[in-house]
Structure formats: C-alpha cells, structure tokens
Enzyme design. Structure first.
Site, short mmCIF file in Angstrom:
data_model
loop_
_atom_site.label_atom_id
_atom_site.label_comp_id
_atom_site.label_asym_id
_atom_site.label_seq_id
_atom_site.Cartn_x
_atom_site.Cartn_y
_atom_site.Cartn_z
N GLY A 28 0.84 -1.19 0.00
CA GLY A 28 0.00 0.00 0.00
C GLY A 28 0.87 1.24 0.00
N GLY A 48 2.79 3.25 1.68
CA GLY A 48 3.44 3.18 2.99
C GLY A 48 4.11 4.47 3.39
N ARG A 49 4.31 5.34 2.43
CA ARG A 49 4.91 6.64 2.74
C ARG A 49 4.38 7.71 1.79
NH1 ARG A 49 11.03 6.02 0.39
NH2 ARG A 49 10.60 4.43 -1.15
N ASP A 81 9.57 3.62 7.86
CA ASP A 81 9.40 4.84 8.66
C ASP A 81 8.52 5.88 7.97
OD1 ASP A 81 11.05 5.62 6.62
OD2 ASP A 81 12.80 6.02 7.89
N GLY A 82 8.04 5.56 6.78
CA GLY A 82 7.16 6.50 6.09
C GLY A 82 7.90 7.65 5.42
N ARG A 103 4.02 14.43 -6.25
CA ARG A 103 3.88 13.76 -7.55
C ARG A 103 2.49 14.04 -8.12
NH1 ARG A 103 5.90 7.57 -6.94
NH2 ARG A 103 3.96 7.28 -5.79
N ASP A 154 3.26 -3.99 -8.20
CA ASP A 154 2.76 -2.82 -7.46
C ASP A 154 3.39 -1.54 -8.01
OD1 ASP A 154 4.96 -4.35 -6.14
OD2 ASP A 154 5.17 -2.51 -4.97
N ASN A 155 4.37 -1.68 -8.90
CA ASN A 155 4.98 -0.50 -9.51
C ASN A 155 4.59 -0.38 -10.98
OD1 ASN A 155 6.23 0.16 -7.11
ND2 ASN A 155 8.13 -0.91 -7.60
N ASP A 200 6.97 5.16 -9.83
CA ASP A 200 7.83 4.73 -8.72
C ASP A 200 9.29 4.60 -9.14
OD1 ASP A 200 5.65 4.79 -7.14
OD2 ASP A 200 5.82 2.74 -6.40
P1 AMP Z 1 8.76 0.08 -3.68
O1 AMP Z 1 9.20 -1.25 -4.21
O2 AMP Z 1 9.89 1.03 -3.39
O3 AMP Z 1 7.75 0.69 -4.59
O4 AMP Z 1 8.09 -0.15 -2.25
C1 AMP Z 1 7.31 -1.26 -1.93
C2 AMP Z 1 6.38 -0.95 -0.79
O5 AMP Z 1 7.09 -0.57 0.38
C3 AMP Z 1 5.38 0.14 -1.07
O6 AMP Z 1 4.14 -0.28 -0.60
C4 AMP Z 1 5.91 1.33 -0.31
O7 AMP Z 1 4.89 2.19 0.11
C5 AMP Z 1 6.59 0.67 0.87
N1 AMP Z 1 7.72 1.44 1.40
C6 AMP Z 1 8.92 1.64 0.81
N2 AMP Z 1 9.70 2.41 1.60
C7 AMP Z 1 8.99 2.71 2.70
C8 AMP Z 1 9.24 3.47 3.88
N3 AMP Z 1 10.41 4.08 4.09
N4 AMP Z 1 8.26 3.56 4.79
C9 AMP Z 1 7.10 2.95 4.60
N5 AMP Z 1 6.78 2.22 3.52
C10 AMP Z 1 7.72 2.09 2.58
MG MG Z 2 6.33 1.23 -5.22
#
Ligand code: AMP
Ligand code: MG
Length: 497
Positions: A100, A102-103, A135-136, A186, A262-263, A272
C-alpha cells in the site's frame, strides 16, 4: 488506521484554489483508501519546482511558501483529505498479499489545463497503515532522483507520473547512514496500479475490482465505456500501452529496476522511481538495481517482465474475462511491443518506412556494433544523427572507433538512406528530435545530490531545466552531455530510499 485526518481548520492553502477539485475517489468507497494525517518534516525548504509540471495545473509562478506548506502538509487546501490506498503485488516474482501507500498521501484530484485530471500525491510524508516496518520517509537522495527522472521522462516524451516540486528538511532519516527527509509532490492522472486489482481479486472482492474498472474507464478511458466487456477493453488497453512503454524505455536507454506489479500503472505510465538507471555503454544485460542479484529486471528483460506483470493483472480479472480470452489478448502484447520498438528504432536511425524494405538486420547489426565496442548507447545514436553520408563522419561522440565492421555497417546504412526521399538536413533534424543529447545518467544525478546534501540546490535546478528539453543543445551544458568519466562509472543504486 493509525491516525486521524488533520484538523481542517489548518486547511488554508490558496495555491490551487483556482482549480476545480472534484472528489473522484468517492466511487471507490472506503475500502480503497484510509484517511491518514501527514507527518510534517522539520524546517522544510524548497529544493526545486518544475515549471512544466506547474503549467499543467495552470500555475505560472507558484509561490514558494505556499508550495512548501502544501508539500509539508502544514497547510493544505481546504478541500483536501489525505488518503493512503491499499494494494498488493508480485515483488521479484513472489506474491505479497498486502502492500500500500506506505509513505505516500494522496491529497486529492484537480482538473488542470485542458480539463486534464491530476491526482496529487506526497511521497515521504509519514507513516500510514501500510508502512509495514518502514518509517514512512523518503531521503533527499532518492527524492531528487524521483523528482528529476519524472520530469526527464516527460522531456523524453515517455508516459510518466510527474513531479511538481521537492522539499528538503532537517528531519533525520536512518538508512545505511543518517540522511535528511524530503517530500516530493507527484502528479498523475491516476496512481492506480496492477497491484490494486490483484489485492481485491485475491480477497474475492470482485465488487471492488468492478469499481476500479468503472473508475478508470469513467475518468480516464471514457472511449472504452461502451465496450461489450469493459474489463476486457481496459485489459487490452493496458496491454498495448505497457508494450509501447517498454519499447520506449528500452530505446531511450531506461532501466526501471523494480518492475514489481505494485509498480505498474494501470494507465501505462512509468511510476515509482527507485534504483532506475539509463544505459551508458550498451549492454543489454545491464542491471541497474544493485539488489537485483538475478537480473530479473535487467534492461533487455523489461519487455518480457511487462508481459509477465500483465499476466498477473489478467489473473485478477478472470471472473470478468475468460482464461482463453485473457490468453489471446496477452498474445497481442508482442505485436504491440515489436511495432513500438520497430517504429521508434527506425525513427532513431532516420529510416523512413519503405514498401518491401526490411531493416531488421541493419538494426540488429547496429546494436551488435555498439555492444562489441562498448559504445555509449544514446550518444552513438546522436552521433549518427550528424552522420554526413557523402563526406563520411567519424562517430566519435558515442565512442565508436573506426573499424572494418563500422565501415561496413555505415556503407550499408548509406545505401539504405539513398533509397528514401528527403534531404540530409531533414534526416538530421528528424533524428535529433528522438535521440536525446542529455539523460539523467547516474553520475549526473549523483553530482546534483552531493551538492544538495551540502545545501546547494542549484545543480538540481540546472539538470531539471536541461532534461525538460533533452533533444536540443543547451548553452553551457556540454558537461551534461558526456558519458561518465571512468571514476564515476558503475555507480550502484540500491533499493534503499
Ligand atoms: P517500492 O518497491 O519502493 O515501490 O516499495 C514497496 C512498498 O514498500 C510500497 O508499498 C511502499 O509504500 C513501501 N515502502 C517503501 N519504503 C517505505 C518506507 N520508508 N516507509 C514505509 N513504507 C515504505
Ligand atoms: Mg512502489
């Protein structure tokens, strides 16, 4: 839900008051996203803003203070209700049942220039129910990369999410070292991903899958609404767009690095930006993500992975599309990809379509030459766009060295050019309109990051400006058109961001 929505008395930002802000997510219901408060950073300051992205929102000279307070969530538009959405996905081929935002916080949707809808989203703005162990936050380094690449891809004419602006802060964020937190604003017509469909299908919530389809068709693909099977129409649309996107990525030397489902955007946008990279020397096996040990997302595999990801999306639609139909639709992917690849490659080589003329071997041999000579991918094409077929011209810019193989190829190329109409000057300008002089190479991004970490944001602005129009020469920017010097080659970019 971890925290309540912010107090709306704080909602005072006039920046976007000139725009209609419809509540387009209403039709998706509460299960799509949760209201989540933004967690502001300490001492936020503007790093840069993109005039091109601002123009899409009819913003001439956005006020810096209003931008900073919007990005930091200190002062939102009264109509904004920050949301974090839930999705799932296949990460490096493995199913992850829940992911989801996450940040990231979706701020709302605005109707911009020419009625185009833009969702506005903050990234790095604090924890949400989907942060898992994160950490968001997003660090300045990765936020500069996302900001610059979004705008650079738009400059290259590649479908992408956009970036309006970027703030830096004094909030410490722990990665391999302590870094500073940053937030990017964004923009995208929609941030909905394959993973949204996968999540709800996996939970047997076909009502939500239907809502997602209706939502995308209603707001983004109205021309498909009358189709006999809207799910199939949307699937075929995203198949074609993804195929063409993969061809564009590859031919402009882009490697995404984390092509998890998810990307992947349901609208066929690049989304992303993490450990992405542009090719310097041509190597089809190039892996831009240091953490991608098996090379699943290497430059040349992107087209196949695009197909694989679409097959995952197709799986989540199987209650609306028959298996046979889904398979048949997926078969067309290769045709779209090849058509996209061929037409852009021919444009990059300055070859017009001629009846009965087949250019595949000329194309293949050109790539083989680049590979054998470890030539710079983009600059070799750019050099060719200055090739004088009567006088001959050394293709020195991309690092191609005189050789029998090169001479033989150039002779075939010269003969091929003679078959088509148009002057050499026409060919040169047509080729230069598709062969960039400037790319967001890792070493250039890194130089801008190093300076920004010292508090000097000027290189971010300079890169953003040049990369917005990468096909035309910019005064005083010759250093940005160079491949990396040997001590700056092979900068590794990890997933840590
Ligand atoms: P990504 O592959 O970078 O697109 O990230 C995969 C998932 O991890 C996504 O759901 C992001 O929202 C979550 N995510 C990545 N980095 C963080 C972070 N520092 N804090 C919280 N959620 C994160
Ligand atoms: Mg992502």
């Amino acid at each position: 839900m971890t925290s309540a929505a912010p107090d709306t008395s704080q909602h005072c930002n006039p920046l976007l008051q000139h725009l209609e802000m419809p509540n387009f997510h209403a039709g998706l219901g509460d299960d799509f996203a949760d209201p989540v408060a933004i967690q502001p950073l300490e001492n936020p300051r503007l790093v840069d803003r993109s005039p091109e992205a601002a123009a899409l929102l009819d913003l001439d000279e956005p006020d810096s203070q209003e931008l900073v307070s919007l990005l930091n969530g200190d002062c939102l538009d009264a109509r904004m209700q920050p949301l974090a959405s839930v999705y799932a996905g296949h990460q490096f081929g493995s199913w992850v049942p829940q992911l989801g935002d996450g940040r990231a916080h979706l701020l709302g949707q605005v109707r911009g220039k020419n009625g185009q809808l833009w969702e506005l989203q903050l990234k790095g703005s604090g924890q949400t129910p989907y942060s898992r162990f994160g950490d968001g936050r997003a660090v300045l380094r990765s936020s500069i990369r996302e900001y610059l690449c979004s705008e650079a891809m738009a400059g290259l004419g590649i479908p992408t999410t956009r970036a309006l602006a970027l703030i830096d802060s004094d909030s410490p964020v722990q990665r391999e070292r302590t870094e500073r937190g940053a937030i990017v604003l964004r923009m995208a017509p929609s941030f909905i991903r394959f993973g949204h469909f996968e999540l709800f299908a996996s939970r047997h919530r076909m009502d939500m899958v239907d809502k997602l389809i209706d939502h995308i068709l209603l707001h983004h693909r109205p021309e498909l609404r009358e189709a006999d099977n809207p799910a199939l129409a949307l699937f075929e649309d995203v198949i074609e767009r993804t195929a063409r996107l993969m061809a564009q990525w590859q031919l402009q030397g882009f490697c995404h690095g984390v092509m998890n489902t998810d990307n992947m955007s349901i609208l066929g946008l690049t989304i992303d930006y993490g450990p992405f990279g542009f090719l310097d020397t041509y190597n089809p096996a190039h892996i831009c993500n240091h953490s991608d040990h098996g090379g699943r997302y290497s430059w040349s595999r992107q087209a196949d992975i695009g197909w694989w990801n679409l097959a995952c999306l197709g799986n989540s639609l199987l209650e609306r599309i028959s298996l046979k139909q889904a398979q048949e639709s997926l078969e067309v992917y290769r045709d779209h990809y090849q058509a996209g690849f061929r037409s852009l490659m021919k444009a990059k080589l300055g070859l017009q379509d001629l009846p009965g003329v087949e250019d595949d071997s000329l194309i293949e041999d050109w790539l083989q030459l680049l590979y054998q000579q470890s030539a710079d991918f983009s600059l070799s094409f750019r050099s060719l766009s200055e090739f004088d077929e009567s006088a001959g011209h050394p293709l020195h810019k991309g690092g191609l060295k005189p050789s029998t193989a090169l001479n033989n190829w150039l002779e075939r190329y010269r003969q091929r050019l003679q078959k088509q109409a148009g002057t050499m000057a026409d060919r040169h300008s047509a080729m230069q309109a598709v062969n960039p002089l400037y790319l967001l190479r890792n070493h250039l991004a890194q130089r801008a990051i190093d300076r920004a970490e010292q508090g000097d944001y000027s290189e971010v602005a300079r890169l953003r400006k040049v990369l917005a129009t990468p096909f035309t020469r910019h005064e005083g920017a010759d250093d940005l058109a160079e491949p990396p010097p040997s001590n700056e080659q092979g900068i590794a970019v990890s997933c840590s961001s």
